[in-house]
Motif scaffolding. Structure first.
Motif, mmCIF file in Angstrom:
data_model
loop_
_atom_site.group_PDB
_atom_site.id
_atom_site.type_symbol
_atom_site.label_atom_id
_atom_site.label_comp_id
_atom_site.label_asym_id
_atom_site.label_seq_id
_atom_site.Cartn_x
_atom_site.Cartn_y
_atom_site.Cartn_z
ATOM 1 N N THR A 149 13.880 15.086 -30.438
ATOM 2 C CA THR A 149 14.964 14.632 -31.241
ATOM 3 C C THR A 149 15.982 15.622 -31.690
ATOM 4 O O THR A 149 17.209 15.568 -31.602
ATOM 5 N N ARG A 150 15.070 16.561 -32.416
ATOM 6 C CA ARG A 150 15.915 18.184 -32.685
ATOM 7 C C ARG A 150 16.613 18.566 -31.590
ATOM 8 O O ARG A 150 17.924 19.086 -31.813
ATOM 9 N N LEU A 151 16.354 18.751 -30.424
ATOM 10 C CA LEU A 151 16.645 19.367 -29.248
ATOM 11 C C LEU A 151 18.021 18.682 -28.767
ATOM 12 O O LEU A 151 19.103 19.232 -28.507
ATOM 13 N N LEU A 152 18.028 17.297 -28.865
ATOM 14 C CA LEU A 152 19.030 16.740 -28.571
ATOM 15 C C LEU A 152 20.209 16.835 -29.456
ATOM 16 O O LEU A 152 21.451 16.796 -29.107
ATOM 17 N N ALA A 153 19.799 16.771 -30.566
ATOM 18 C CA ALA A 153 20.922 17.029 -31.649
ATOM 19 C C ALA A 153 21.330 18.326 -31.516
ATOM 20 O O ALA A 153 22.673 18.539 -31.674
ATOM 21 N N ALA A 154 20.643 19.378 -31.335
ATOM 22 C CA ALA A 154 21.048 20.691 -31.107
ATOM 23 C C ALA A 154 21.993 20.789 -29.873
ATOM 24 O O ALA A 154 23.050 21.579 -29.978
ATOM 25 N N PHE A 155 21.782 20.309 -29.005
ATOM 26 C CA PHE A 155 22.452 20.344 -27.706
ATOM 27 C C PHE A 155 23.712 19.538 -27.848
ATOM 28 O O PHE A 155 24.990 20.188 -27.593
ATOM 29 N N MET A 156 24.092 18.492 -28.771
ATOM 30 C CA MET A 156 25.004 17.757 -28.946
ATOM 31 C C MET A 156 26.118 18.918 -29.876
ATOM 32 O O MET A 156 27.216 18.895 -29.721
ATOM 33 N N GLN A 255 9.954 44.047 -34.125
ATOM 34 C CA GLN A 255 11.193 44.680 -33.368
ATOM 35 C C GLN A 255 12.439 44.077 -33.741
ATOM 36 O O GLN A 255 13.456 44.229 -32.764
ATOM 37 N N GLY A 256 12.870 43.564 -34.762
ATOM 38 C CA GLY A 256 13.953 43.002 -35.176
ATOM 39 C C GLY A 256 14.104 41.516 -35.368
ATOM 40 O O GLY A 256 13.123 40.878 -34.884
ATOM 41 N N ASP A 257 15.002 41.180 -35.834
ATOM 42 C CA ASP A 257 15.453 39.643 -36.253
ATOM 43 C C ASP A 257 15.687 39.091 -34.722
ATOM 44 O O ASP A 257 16.366 39.630 -33.846
ATOM 45 N N VAL A 258 15.254 37.678 -34.547
ATOM 46 C CA VAL A 258 15.724 37.142 -33.235
ATOM 47 C C VAL A 258 16.393 35.733 -33.733
ATOM 48 O O VAL A 258 15.625 34.926 -34.399
ATOM 49 N N PRO A 259 17.429 35.448 -33.796
ATOM 50 C CA PRO A 259 18.295 34.501 -34.119
ATOM 51 C C PRO A 259 17.935 32.938 -33.487
ATOM 52 O O PRO A 259 17.570 33.260 -32.104
ATOM 53 N N ALA A 260 17.869 31.931 -34.146
ATOM 54 C CA ALA A 260 17.597 30.906 -33.281
ATOM 55 C C ALA A 260 17.737 29.476 -34.079
ATOM 56 O O ALA A 260 17.770 29.423 -35.353
ATOM 57 N N ASP A 261 18.378 28.699 -33.041
ATOM 58 C CA ASP A 261 18.499 27.143 -33.826
ATOM 59 C C ASP A 261 17.338 26.424 -33.889
ATOM 60 O O ASP A 261 17.460 25.538 -34.847
ATOM 61 N N LEU A 262 16.539 26.668 -33.051
ATOM 62 C CA LEU A 262 15.164 26.002 -33.107
ATOM 63 C C LEU A 262 14.230 26.786 -32.863
ATOM 64 O O LEU A 262 14.143 27.686 -31.950
ATOM 65 N N ILE A 263 12.966 26.691 -33.433
ATOM 66 C CA ILE A 263 11.880 27.562 -33.371
ATOM 67 C C ILE A 263 10.666 26.788 -33.263
ATOM 68 O O ILE A 263 10.444 25.763 -33.836
ATOM 69 N N VAL A 264 9.796 27.314 -32.173
ATOM 70 C CA VAL A 264 8.727 26.354 -31.735
ATOM 71 C C VAL A 264 7.315 27.652 -31.969
ATOM 72 O O VAL A 264 7.481 28.695 -31.412
ATOM 73 N N LEU A 428 15.876 13.569 -16.770
ATOM 74 C CA LEU A 428 16.268 14.027 -18.175
ATOM 75 C C LEU A 428 16.344 12.999 -19.128
ATOM 76 O O LEU A 428 17.238 12.179 -18.788
ATOM 77 N N LYS A 429 15.435 12.790 -20.054
ATOM 78 C CA LYS A 429 15.684 11.948 -21.173
ATOM 79 C C LYS A 429 16.425 12.105 -22.131
ATOM 80 O O LYS A 429 16.324 13.029 -22.864
ATOM 81 N N LEU A 430 17.583 11.415 -22.428
ATOM 82 C CA LEU A 430 18.881 11.837 -23.279
ATOM 83 C C LEU A 430 18.679 10.828 -24.350
ATOM 84 O O LEU A 430 19.851 10.673 -25.109
ATOM 85 N N HIS A 431 17.850 10.145 -24.680
ATOM 86 C CA HIS A 431 17.630 9.175 -25.783
ATOM 87 C C HIS A 431 16.296 9.133 -26.461
ATOM 88 O O HIS A 431 15.553 9.545 -25.978
#
Length: 431
Positions: A149-156, A255-264, A428-431
């Motif tokens: 669900t978070r992934l679809l929102a981030a894609f959009m 080794q420094g920061d890794v920017p991320a919109d989603l973290i797993v 791919l499930k987009l819903h």
């Protein structure tokens, strides 16, 4: 309520054990004597959760109802989550089932048993990392669906942003982290085919691993091949990078920061801390300590799968290790316990111990590719496989699990139905 055999946990091992016992005992006796308990009403093969998270596997198509599986395999099923266990009195208590506004739908229940089996799995080890609770986990189907669900929102969001970039950071370079990264790449490619040119965006994925290489538990050749394959797909593989803290928008590493919109978070394995409350001996990662017959510290209670710390003596005589948390181990343990419990029902005991056989490891890299070693084992030969052969072998493991709980004919029909569904609705499930 009383049953001869109660199995708590419907994962790969617990479900296969219930199905095998039910079929052995028959249509009438099986349902009366064998009970499977799980906190979900349907079953998903845990190694496929990364596909659910990426949206390349639909739980509504993949999920198998425990009640229907119980009917066809002649065991009883009860929905519920283990709340308490009295191993001496041989009684377990299930938590109430709550509905909307925390309204009690089903009250607390107790079940007594003659023989009990714990197959409640394990979770992730956060290693006391600050902020790690903010990361997404892939321990249960609900976790994978929440991430999707978070992934679809981030894609959009990324498709309409000015930067046209989305970033994902995966902590842990084990099988789950590697397979998730490859599956996300495939999902992104599928999505781009459905977007207009002005909405297309770049997906940046980073795997952060504290060890010197990814897939550290597998042969080095497999690790090297997987690293090359991922980097060709655009995945950044950072090894020797220890995560110091997790922030909402980045990982803080050595080794420094890794920017991320989603973290797993897909690093480490640790059983639930509540395992210490059940009156059974546990180890430092909360697994139930069992002997070479899968017996816990209390008579007539066994444990199998990821929640059990079972001794593993390698083919070269190496001792001091425990059986790894793999689906093949749960499958073998379910087969062994079927024989042991059928013997108990006949007032007999089997004297042969459980011996884990390592048949190798396979890792899916998406796009009809994979790497792995077959017929592996401590001191034994390893046959390296890659590409389409490895991918087919990987898929066959999933089908073998379905065959164990559904039979050959139903598995073939299910596989064909899902293939046809993908042809119609897309992968791919987009819903």
């Amino acid at each position: 309520m009383h049953y001869d055999i109660v199995i708590v946990g419907g994962g790969a091992g617990g479900l296969e054990l219930a199905a095998r016992l039910g079929r052995k005992l028959g249509r009438r006796a099986g349902k009366e004597r064998v009970l499977l308990v799980d906190r979900s009403s349907f079953h998903i093969w845990k190694p496929s959760l990364h596909e659910v998270a990426a949206g390349t596997l639909d739980t509504h198509q993949e999920g198998l109802s425990y009640s229907i599986l119980g009917r066809s395999n002649h065991f009883s099923f009860m929905l519920g989550e283990l709340g308490a266990l009295d191993p001496v009195a041989k009684r377990l208590t299930l938590k109430p089932i709550l509905g909307e506004a925390a309204k009690v739908l089903v009250p607390e229940r107790s079940v007594t048993f003659t023989w009990g089996v714990l197959a409640i799995g394990s979770g992730s080890n956060l290693f006391n990392t600050p902020g790690a609770e903010q990361a997404h986990l892939l321990e249960r189907t609900e976790d994978a669906e929440a991430f999707h669900t978070r992934l679809l929102a981030a894609f959009m969001k990324a498709s309409f942003s000015a930067e046209k970039i989305m970033s994902v950071a995966i902590v842990g370079g084990g099988a789950t982290g590697v397979e998730l990264s490859a599956e996300l790449i495939e999902a992104h490619h599928e999505l781009l085919d459905s977007l207009a040119a002005e909405q297309r965006f770049r997906l940046d994925i980073a795997i952060v691993e504290a060890a010197p290489r990814i897939l550290g538990g597998l042969p080095e050749k497999i690790s090297d091949q997987a690293t090359v394959a991922l980097e060709r797909k655009g995945v950044r593989v950072r090894t020797n990078a220890r995560v110091l803290a997790v922030h909402p928008d980045r990982l803080e590493t050595s080794q420094g920061d890794v920017p991320a919109d989603l973290i797993v978070w897909a690093a480490g394995v640790k059983a639930a801390p509540t395992n210490a409350d059940y009156g059974l001996e546990i180890n430092r990662t909360n697994q139930f300590v069992v002997n070479d017959r899968l017996e816990t510290s209390v008579p007539d209670i066994w444990a199998l799968g990821d929640c059990a710390a079972c001794p593993w003596i390698g083919q070269d005589g190496t001792e001091g290790r425990i059986v790894p948390a793999r689906a093949q181990a749960a499958h073998q343990q379910a087969s062994y316990l079927t024989k042991a419990l059928i013997a108990r029902l006949g007032q007999r005991r089997i004297e042969t111990p459980y011996v884990y056989k390592d048949f190798g490891s396979l890792v899916s890299l998406g796009d009809n590719k994979g790497v792995g070693s077959l017929m592996g084992g401590l001191g034994g030969p390893n046959f390296f496989v890659e590409g389409l052969i490895a991918k087919w072998a990987y898929i066959s493991l999933h089908l073998a699990h379905h065959r164990a709980i559904m039979g050959t004919s139903k598995t073939m029909v299910l596989a064909l139905a899902r293939l046809l569904q993908q042809r119609v609705a897309g992968r791919l499930k987009l819903h």
